[in-house]
Design a protein around this motif. Sequence first.
Motif, PDB file in Angstrom:
ATOM      1  N   LYS A   1      72.843 -51.283 -12.755  1.00  0.00           N
ATOM      2  CA  LYS A   1      72.993 -52.107 -11.557  1.00  0.00           C
ATOM      3  C   LYS A   1      71.709 -52.815 -11.137  1.00  0.00           C
ATOM      4  O   LYS A   1      71.767 -53.917 -10.570  1.00  0.00           O
ATOM      5  N   MET A   2      70.558 -52.233 -11.388  1.00  0.00           N
ATOM      6  CA  MET A   2      69.312 -52.863 -10.961  1.00  0.00           C
ATOM      7  C   MET A   2      69.071 -54.200 -11.657  1.00  0.00           C
ATOM      8  O   MET A   2      68.524 -55.132 -11.071  1.00  0.00           O
TER       9      MET A   2
ATOM     10  N   GLY B   1      73.528 -64.848 -10.452  1.00  0.00           N
ATOM     11  CA  GLY B   1      72.552 -65.374 -11.402  1.00  0.00           C
ATOM     12  C   GLY B   1      71.177 -64.755 -11.344  1.00  0.00           C
ATOM     13  O   GLY B   1      70.320 -65.067 -12.182  1.00  0.00           O
ATOM     14  N   VAL B   2      70.927 -63.865 -10.391  1.00  0.00           N
ATOM     15  CA  VAL B   2      69.610 -63.244 -10.232  1.00  0.00           C
ATOM     16  C   VAL B   2      69.779 -61.727 -10.249  1.00  0.00           C
ATOM     17  O   VAL B   2      70.675 -61.204  -9.582  1.00  0.00           O
ATOM     18  N   PRO B   3      68.953 -60.987 -11.004  1.00  0.00           N
ATOM     19  CA  PRO B   3      69.099 -59.527 -11.045  1.00  0.00           C
ATOM     20  C   PRO B   3      69.071 -58.899  -9.653  1.00  0.00           C
ATOM     21  O   PRO B   3      68.320 -59.341  -8.773  1.00  0.00           O
ATOM     22  N   VAL B   4      69.886 -57.876  -9.478  1.00  0.00           N
ATOM     23  CA  VAL B   4      69.985 -57.192  -8.184  1.00  0.00           C
ATOM     24  C   VAL B   4      68.606 -56.794  -7.674  1.00  0.00           C
ATOM     25  O   VAL B   4      68.252 -57.052  -6.510  1.00  0.00           O
ATOM     26  N   LEU B   5      67.804 -56.153  -8.510  1.00  0.00           N
ATOM     27  CA  LEU B   5      66.492 -55.686  -8.073  1.00  0.00           C
ATOM     28  C   LEU B   5      65.595 -56.844  -7.658  1.00  0.00           C
ATOM     29  O   LEU B   5      64.827 -56.731  -6.691  1.00  0.00           O
TER      30      LEU B   5
ATOM     31  N   THR C   1      66.358 -57.863  -4.182  1.00  0.00           N
ATOM     32  CA  THR C   1      65.771 -56.883  -3.273  1.00  0.00           C
ATOM     33  C   THR C   1      64.285 -57.147  -3.083  1.00  0.00           C
ATOM     34  O   THR C   1      63.776 -57.191  -1.956  1.00  0.00           O
ATOM     35  N   LEU C   2      63.571 -57.319  -4.183  1.00  0.00           N
ATOM     36  CA  LEU C   2      62.129 -57.529  -4.121  1.00  0.00           C
ATOM     37  C   LEU C   2      61.766 -58.845  -3.446  1.00  0.00           C
ATOM     38  O   LEU C   2      60.752 -58.941  -2.739  1.00  0.00           O
TER      39      LEU C   2
ATOM     40  N   LEU D   1      69.236 -57.459   1.954  1.00  0.00           N
ATOM     41  CA  LEU D   1      68.338 -57.298   3.091  1.00  0.00           C
ATOM     42  C   LEU D   1      67.780 -58.651   3.512  1.00  0.00           C
ATOM     43  O   LEU D   1      67.445 -59.485   2.672  1.00  0.00           O
ATOM     44  N   THR D   2      67.658 -58.853   4.823  1.00  0.00           N
ATOM     45  CA  THR D   2      66.983 -60.058   5.312  1.00  0.00           C
ATOM     46  C   THR D   2      65.561 -59.691   5.743  1.00  0.00           C
ATOM     47  O   THR D   2      65.337 -58.608   6.288  1.00  0.00           O
ATOM     48  N   PRO D   3      64.595 -60.569   5.507  1.00  0.00           N
ATOM     49  CA  PRO D   3      63.223 -60.295   5.954  1.00  0.00           C
ATOM     50  C   PRO D   3      63.146 -60.055   7.462  1.00  0.00           C
ATOM     51  O   PRO D   3      62.324 -59.255   7.913  1.00  0.00           O
ATOM     52  N   GLU D   4      64.013 -60.728   8.220  1.00  0.00           N
ATOM     53  CA  GLU D   4      63.995 -60.565   9.673  1.00  0.00           C
ATOM     54  C   GLU D   4      64.331 -59.135  10.076  1.00  0.00           C
ATOM     55  O   GLU D   4      63.709 -58.558  10.976  1.00  0.00           O
ATOM     56  N   MET D   5      65.335 -58.547   9.416  1.00  0.00           N
ATOM     57  CA  MET D   5      65.692 -57.176   9.747  1.00  0.00           C
ATOM     58  C   MET D   5      64.584 -56.210   9.338  1.00  0.00           C
ATOM     59  O   MET D   5      64.245 -55.273  10.068  1.00  0.00           O
TER      60      MET D   5
END
Length: 243
Positions: A34-35, A41-45, A48-49, A123-127
């Motif tokens: 999953k990572m 089109g973009v890897p899950v990890l 996240t990063l 995740l949002t940077p704001e949160m």
Amino acid sequence: MLSFFKKAREAVRPRCAALVPAAGESRRMGGIHKMLEPLDGVPVLVRTLTALQLTQQIDEIIIAAREEDLVEISRLCQDYGISKCTKVIRGGESRAHSVLLAALETSPDIQLLAVHDGARPLLTPEMADAVITAAARCSAAVPAVPLKDTVKICCSNGAVAETLERDRLRAVQTPQVFDASLLKAALQSAITENRPVTDDASAVEHLGKAVFLVDGDEENIKITTPLDLIVAEAILQDRKERA
């Protein structure tokens, strides 16, 4: 002049490192890693990063990964411009061990540690900034959302033993942010006592320290099963349409 005041604000805030446990075996994904699985089109990890990279109050990122993924994840960080990632290390025997190993690799001046699941790509940077701000005040802050379903405790024979009061229940998310020394002590205690840790907050709670909840985000889901990938794709599409 504006840049001077910006630098002054940054100088007084506590420095924060993001710890990203990404060494799991993805057992419920039906053979999918999953990572590294593409999400729109973009890897899950990488998604996240990227969110952590864009979070203003995060100064560095440490990733704990499977040994066979170290080179690939390091390459992805370079390819996608994750410049805050300072180290990609081998994870431990458990999640708690992986997080502790990552914590021990942070810079000496880090005061806050933000633990965020590698499999929470929405995740949002704001949160993230909001949780870090809360932790700077109270030493331990965790995002959470109200439960929608009624929760029951059942007996071994399947009979209902108790129905919990839903209004008081919350589902916790990440990033979970703590004073650096507090989290390290909590994880070391859990590992020494061979005590299972379902999330980092529970390790801190075991030491008798208060953990405070802040508003989470229902879209901040964790990729655990193939269905979650479908839901995450739909959320990303909706975000594009609303942008």
